[in-house]
Design an enzyme around this catalytic site. Sequence first.
Site, PDB file in Angstrom:
ATOM      1  N   THR A 291       0.527  -1.232   0.208  1.00  0.00           N
ATOM      2  CA  THR A 291       0.375   0.347  -0.243  1.00  0.00           C
ATOM      3  C   THR A 291       0.607   0.999  -0.083  1.00  0.00           C
ATOM      4  O   THR A 291       2.413   1.646  -0.584  1.00  0.00           O
ATOM      5  CB  THR A 291      -1.136  -0.038   0.863  1.00  0.00           C
ATOM      6  OG1 THR A 291      -1.715   0.698   1.220  1.00  0.00           O
ATOM      7  CG2 THR A 291      -0.095  -0.116   2.551  1.00  0.00           C
ATOM      8  N   ASN A 292       0.646   1.959   0.168  1.00  0.00           N
ATOM      9  CA  ASN A 292       1.533   3.771   0.357  1.00  0.00           C
ATOM     10  C   ASN A 292       0.864   4.332   1.512  1.00  0.00           C
ATOM     11  O   ASN A 292      -0.326   3.929   2.241  1.00  0.00           O
ATOM     12  CB  ASN A 292       1.150   4.519  -0.974  1.00  0.00           C
ATOM     13  CG  ASN A 292       0.100   4.624  -1.489  1.00  0.00           C
ATOM     14  OD1 ASN A 292      -1.060   5.753  -0.687  1.00  0.00           O
ATOM     15  ND2 ASN A 292      -0.794   4.467  -2.401  1.00  0.00           N
ATOM     16  N   LEU A 293       1.291   5.917   1.412  1.00  0.00           N
ATOM     17  CA  LEU A 293       0.696   6.299   2.727  1.00  0.00           C
ATOM     18  C   LEU A 293      -0.084   6.918   2.550  1.00  0.00           C
ATOM     19  O   LEU A 293      -0.380   8.179   3.778  1.00  0.00           O
ATOM     20  CB  LEU A 293       2.205   7.049   3.646  1.00  0.00           C
ATOM     21  CG  LEU A 293       4.025   6.560   3.493  1.00  0.00           C
ATOM     22  CD1 LEU A 293       4.616   7.440   4.154  1.00  0.00           C
ATOM     23  CD2 LEU A 293       3.302   5.707   4.604  1.00  0.00           C
TER      24      LEU A 293
END
Length: 409
Positions: free
Chosen positions: A214-216
């Site tokens: 995933t990402n932030l």
Amino acid sequence: MSPKRSNEQPFVVLGVAGGIAAYKSVELLRLLRQAGAHVAPVLTPDATRFVGALTFSALASEPARTTIFNDLTTPIPHTYLGQNADVIVIAPATAHVIARLAAGLGDDLLTATVWASRAPVILCPAMHTEMWEQPSVQENLSRLRARGYLILPPDDGALAGGDSGPGRLPDPESIAKLVMAVAIGSPAGPLSGHRVVITAGGTRENIDAVRVITNLSSGRQGHALAQVAARWGAEVDLITTSSAPIALDVARVVNVIRVSSAADMHEAVMGRREGASAVIMAAAVADFTVTSVTHKMKKAEGIPAIELIPTVDILAKLGQGDRGRQVLVGFAAETTNLVPAAIEKCQRKNCDFVVANNVADPHVGFEHPTNEVTIVDAVGVVEVVGLRDKEQVAVAILDKVASKLSGRA
Ligand SMILES: Cc1cc2nc3c(=O)[nH]c(=O)nc-3n(C[C@H](O)[C@H](O)[C@H](O)COP(=O)(O)O)c2cc1C
């Protein structure tokens, strides 16, 4: 219950608390009157130390009130005001009045009016940065926000006393615009009659049954866009990966579609794009996903080889072909070469605007409550939006969308 006035004009209770920015409320009053509102000013006793009630009385639709008792014309002023109000705006809202509201105290006409009303309440806090950053002030605002109060965050700029920082009352024009949009309700907002699709959050690509890439992205900017668009009268389809709560005041006009992967996001966007006036792709969609997801990988199986394949480029797909009058907005999170890359992306993906943010900057982009963006089109820079709360960044972006839509009408 005293009868509600029947009048075409929206009834605005303008609350003024005892802060240095009280002088700006006189201009706010003038702008609200000019916009067609019936304005009833209510000053806290301490507000009258800063600006005289006479000034407000001279410009308002009815005399300024400062006390709950001894009002000869209106024996129960708080119910008269509270029951008639279409909106209550408190500008400036001091740390003290915010605390009284959070605690449920009603020891003056302004707080008693809030308790005697079902109207939406807009708070415009203004104070020195040290006061604004106090945990007590922030906690009180969080409690009020959770109860459905609309909080217009202060600007970052010059403060009384010569210092500078967050705490400055936003300019009266933007407060008046928000008050009128809330007072006249969704049907008359700048996006009334439009359906807007907004995506938010970072997508999650399964590596196996329990692990994800995933990402932030927190989804905050997309959610702020959804909130402002709804307040401006749009019907909003919010396609989000974020489980963050949606403000109570807009929950009923935002259709929330929860998704997880880039493929889910693609399917949801394609299912809703038809007939939408605008699509705003604020989500951080994965560029790659994993080829095959099977059982939970085990350590004993050795180091796994994870094969990635590209996901569908949703923004590029939305930009293909003739999309009629639909406005398309992309986002570009970059760490280098920000503006040229965003302009190139806008051209390549055939967007109306791309919102560029430098996620390497502190206080900007993913996970931060604030953002600093440059809005570009295919030709160049449209607007540089300095560091501010994500809701105010949303106002700047939607302002461009609304202008584009009215230009195409
Ligand atoms: C010159 C001066 C300026 C002030 N400015 C602010 C301000 O901008 N914001 C604030 O929260 N309090 C400010 N205060 C403190 C409030 O006036 C004080 O807390 C007061 O009790 C607020 O009352 P009220 O909330 O009932 O209006 C200021 C006080 C002084 C003397």
